[in-house]
Design an enzyme around this catalytic site. Structure first.
Site, PDB file in Angstrom:
ATOM      1  N   GLY A  69     -22.912  52.273 -22.510  1.00 54.22           N
ATOM      2  CA  GLY A  69     -24.082  51.549 -22.519  1.00 54.22           C
ATOM      3  C   GLY A  69     -24.735  51.201 -21.336  1.00 54.22           C
ATOM      4  O   GLY A  69     -25.745  50.443 -21.267  1.00 54.22           O
ATOM      5  N   GLU A 102     -20.433  45.184 -12.703  1.00 55.16           N
ATOM      6  CA  GLU A 102     -19.874  43.887 -13.163  1.00 55.16           C
ATOM      7  C   GLU A 102     -20.365  42.671 -12.390  1.00 55.16           C
ATOM      8  O   GLU A 102     -20.093  41.639 -13.101  1.00 55.16           O
ATOM      9  CB  GLU A 102     -18.388  44.058 -13.111  1.00 55.16           C
ATOM     10  CG  GLU A 102     -17.593  44.954 -13.762  1.00 55.16           C
ATOM     11  CD  GLU A 102     -16.257  45.402 -13.452  1.00 55.16           C
ATOM     12  OE1 GLU A 102     -15.480  44.949 -13.977  1.00 55.16           O
ATOM     13  OE2 GLU A 102     -16.127  46.295 -12.908  1.00 55.16           O
TER      14      GLU A 102
HETATM   15 MO1  MOS Z   1     -14.279  46.425 -16.202  1.00 59.69          MO
HETATM   16  S1  MOS Z   1     -13.284  44.538 -16.801  1.00 59.69           S
HETATM   17  O1  MOS Z   1     -13.216  46.961 -14.804  1.00 59.69           O
HETATM   18  O2  MOS Z   1     -14.377  47.306 -17.792  1.00 59.69           O
END
Ligand code: MOS
Length: 774
Positions: A504, A741
């Site tokens: 995604g 992230e």
């Molecule tokens: Mo991310 S928590 O390294 O999938």
């Protein structure tokens, strides 16, 4: 805007020349400047497939003779099963088997779990616990029976008829209660658990201005749209295929090979699409070997599509944290001491969430002390969740910085500016690139940040108290090893194959852009094929590492294909490149052309004309990182937030949110913006809503589904205004830094800081629920 961007570029390069040596350690890569495809906001290449229902998820493979599984979970946290009555369940028409530890196939326990490093990439399993091999219970929610039936309805019904008796033993559930038993782990996700620079406690005691507080974050569960799902089918006794919703097909394959004692090629994992993962699908949870074992037992394919409650009982989330941040500063707001320490949970397989990472790299304090301890609890293995460590860590650190700003009577943006380091504060290495102050400058402009804000709790608009807050984001850039195969056809189409996954984030879209740019072919002629362990090995879609790492492997494959094309040209006397020097050719305009005479060359079609195979192929691998040790490499950003708190009900509304990020070169501003927005939404949820509640008497998770575990809905989220500086990092692979992230890092602190400014109430214990604002 153009002017501000120009100014930023100038400032960055002058900062850079002061702070780091600018000798080009990496060969200059054309990607840094190319912009025909890279840098453009392409829509997702898989968008149409998804919205038309054509994209296949792991529970959507119809197999002949399919059977369906449902789980029975333990209701005690620790002890053992003393009696099992499966007769009533087995008597239900359509039930094929009830698998328990008594009849489950023998499976070895996985030999290693979780995080490792480049030399020994991520292990495929989340724990080294044996799976359904004995009567032992180690957490409330552990699977004690798998009911397999002709339909999901029958399996689900029969699962309720399984009777299990337990001999319960005392258990440890609470981090706070067992803090006295805390110990320092060997490492916190490969970092030392303690770092001491100078004398932080001594200087803290001497500091004229001090903040010394404890911040806590609750246990958070993963709630990706797609629950964990596995469809397993055996061919004979030695070949297993699983369709699995994982971020790491290769890891699942390796773990299953080990557990079932198969040959290295005895397992194939197919993962075409994953409906969200956020770290909860990095390594393999027990549902995968259980589905495989059940399929072996019934001799038919088994589909185990976990119910939401089963996900949250068997898939670990983010640990509870208890953190102390202590800051000492001069009256002018220069940090003299920074302490960040505290506790997280773990199980026997220690995963110590690295909440202290950001404090090691963020502020120019001469004295820094960070340490972390873990408390072993009888709970499901805690796990990676988006921006592990930095997410809870930034809530504590950036709340404390905000508290310090008020104590100093200083604008919190100015406080950050006064403590911006020129070199990494604990590693004493130069930053590969760091444009954080430029993020602050642009963000303040976009948000309309008022450096002379009214005092906390004094701005009222009708029935609402209004406040603003700001916080910093920081997330490391780290590579993972990648291998790809690139195929070039005489029609000038390029396909790159690797075992990455589309979860995604837009992986296929950005790599397609990269392929088109790298091979100089039209976008429609560039293809990226992933999601199958039969393809070259890519490790986990984690650590925000895929775009750069896979990108480097594509570059390596393109270099090898160029070698092959040069060979073909040299063999062909009629080729205009018959005598071309390898160093003087490049992939350009759908073919191979001289660098110094861009019109001299041949199209791919002409070059491959004499080829006896239908295509030319080459494999490429990302080189091992050599830059890492020399530079402190991370992405940076800032969140500005405005909240309104109702004066009597204390309802909190997030009204405005502006985020500016320095994530290096941005391949696709559309997909990257979507990543940051997703992170901010998770951060707002963390600030205001999310909390996994365990009954301390039993260890039972009390809110295992979305009825009680609250995540933000559309009405909770305002327009999220996201900007990127888009500055290529001169030392990072292809100029790219982590962008997946970081959106969540600092977002919860920005909300909490705005709530303080609105109300004058400092909440140091997430989530900020109404009761904490009364
Ligand atoms: Mo991310 S928590 O390294 O999938």
């Amino acid at each position: 805007m153009a002017t501000l961007k120009g100014t930023i570029l100038n400032e960055v390069s002058s900062l850079a020349s002061k702070a780091m040596k600018l000798t080009p350690d990496l060969p200059t890569d054309p990607l840094l400047t190319a912009n025909q495809f890279v840098g453009q906001p392409y829509a997702r290449v898989d968008g149409r497939l998804k919205v038309t229902g054509g994209a296949k998820y792991s529970a959507e493979y119809p197999l002949d003779g399919m059977t369906y599984a449902a789980l029975v979970h333990s209701t005690v946290a620790r002890g053992n099963v003393t009696d099992l009555d499966t007769a009533a369940a087995e008597a239900v028409p359509g039930v094929l088997t009830v698998m328990t530890y008594r009849n489950a196939p023998r499976m070895k326990a996985p030999s290693s779990a979780y995080v490792v490093d480049m030399a020994n990439p991520l292990a495929g399993s989340t724990t080294t616990l044996p799976v359904m091999q004995s009567a032992d219970i180690t957490w409330n929610g552990q699977v004690v029976a798998v009911v397999v039936a002709e339909t999901l309805e029958v399996a689900t019904y029969a699962a309720r008829l399984v009777r299990v008796e337990y001999a319960a033993q005392p258990f440890r559930l609470s981090l706070t209660e067992h803090k006295a038993e805390a110990f320092k782990p060997d490492h916190v996700v490969l970092l030392p658990a303690e770092i001491t620079k100078g004398d932080a406690e001594g200087n803290l005691a001497l500091a004229p201005v001090r903040v010394d507080e404890t911040y806590t974050t609750p246990y958070l569960n993963h709630n990706a749209l797609e629950p964990h799902a596995t469809t397993a089918i055996w061919r004979d006794d030695d070949h297993l295929t699983v369709y699995d919703s994982t971020q790491y097909p290769t890891g699942v394959k390796e773990a299953l090979v080990e557990m079932f004692g198969l040959k290295a090629d005895g397992v194939r994992v197919v993962t075409e699409f994953v409906g969200g993962a956020f770290g909860g699908k990095v390594a393999m949870w027990q549902n995968v070997p259980l589905a495989a074992a059940a399929a072996r037992l019934v001799g038919r394919p088994v589909k185990l599509n976990l119910a939401r409650a089963s996900v949250n009982r068997t898939v670990g989330g983010r640990t509870t944290t208890e953190q102390r941040v202590a800051l000492g500063a001069t009256a002018e707001g220069e940090l003299t001491a920074l302490v960040h320490s505290g506790y997280t949970m773990c199980t026997k397989d220690i995963y110590a969430e690295q909440f202290s990472t950001m404090a090691r790299h963020q502020y120019a304090a001469p004295n820094i002390h960070v340490w972390q301890k873990v408390v072993e609890l009888d709970r499901v293995q805690n796990s990676f969740m988006r921006a592990p460590g930095d997410t809870p860590g930034s809530f504590a650190l950036e709340s404390a910085m905000d508290e310090l700003a008020y104590k100093l009577g200083l604008d919190p943006v100015e406080l950050r500016r006064r403590n911006e380091p020129l070199r990494d504060p604990t590693e004493d290495t130069p930053f590969s690139s760091r444009a954080l102050l430029e993020c602050y400058a642009l963000g303040a402009e976009k948000f309309g940040w008022n450096a002379a804000r009214p005092a906390p709790g004094t701005t009222r608009q009708g029935e609402w108290l209004v406040g603003t807050g700001v916080a910093t984001a920081n997330y490391p850039t780290q590579p993972l090893p990648a291998t790809v195969r690139a195929r070039l056809t005489p029609e000038g189409a390029v396909t790159v194959f690797t075992s990455s996954v589309e979860m995604g984030v837009g992986a296929a879209t950005v790599q397609t852009q990269h392929i088109a740019e790298r091979f100089a072919v039209p976008f429609a002629q560039a293809h990226y094929v992933q999601g199958d362990t039969d393809l070259p090995v890519w490790r986990a879609m984690g650590g925000s590492a895929a775009t750069a790492s896979v990108g480097l492997a594509i570059k390596a494959a393109a270099d090898k294909l160029t070698d092959e094309l040069v060979k073909l040209a040299h063999e062909n006397k009629a080729s205009p490149l018959h005598q071309a020097d390898r160093a003087n050719v490049r992939l350009h305009a759908g073919g191979l052309y001289l660098v110094d005479q861009p019109t001299v060359g041949e199209s791919y079609g002409a070059l491959l004309a004499g080829l006896t195979k239908p295509f030319l192929e080459a494999e490429g691998s990302s080189p091992p990182p050599t830059e890492g040790a020399k530079y402190s490499m991370a992405s940076y950003g800032v969140h500005f937030c405005e909240v309104a708190v109702h004066h009597s009900t204390r309802q909190v509304q997030v009204r405005r949110f502006v985020t500016v990020m320095d994530c290096g070169r941005i391949i696709n501003p559309k997909t990257a913006t979507s990543q940051i927005r997703g992170g901010v939404i998770m951060g707002i949820g963390m600030a205001l809503l999310e909390e996994a509640v365990y009954d301390e008497r039993t260890g039972r998770l009390m809110n295992p589904d979305l009825g009680e575990y609250h995540v933000p809905v559309q009405a909770d989220i305002p327009e999220l205004d996201v900007h990127f500086l888009d500055l290529p990092d001169p030392h990072a692979p292809l100029g790219l830094k982590s962008a997946g992230e970081i959106g969540i890092v600092g977002a919860a602190a920005a909300v909490a800081n705005a709530v303080y400014h609105a109300t004058g109430i400092r909440v140091r214990e997430l989530p900020i629920t109404v009761d904490k604002l009364l």
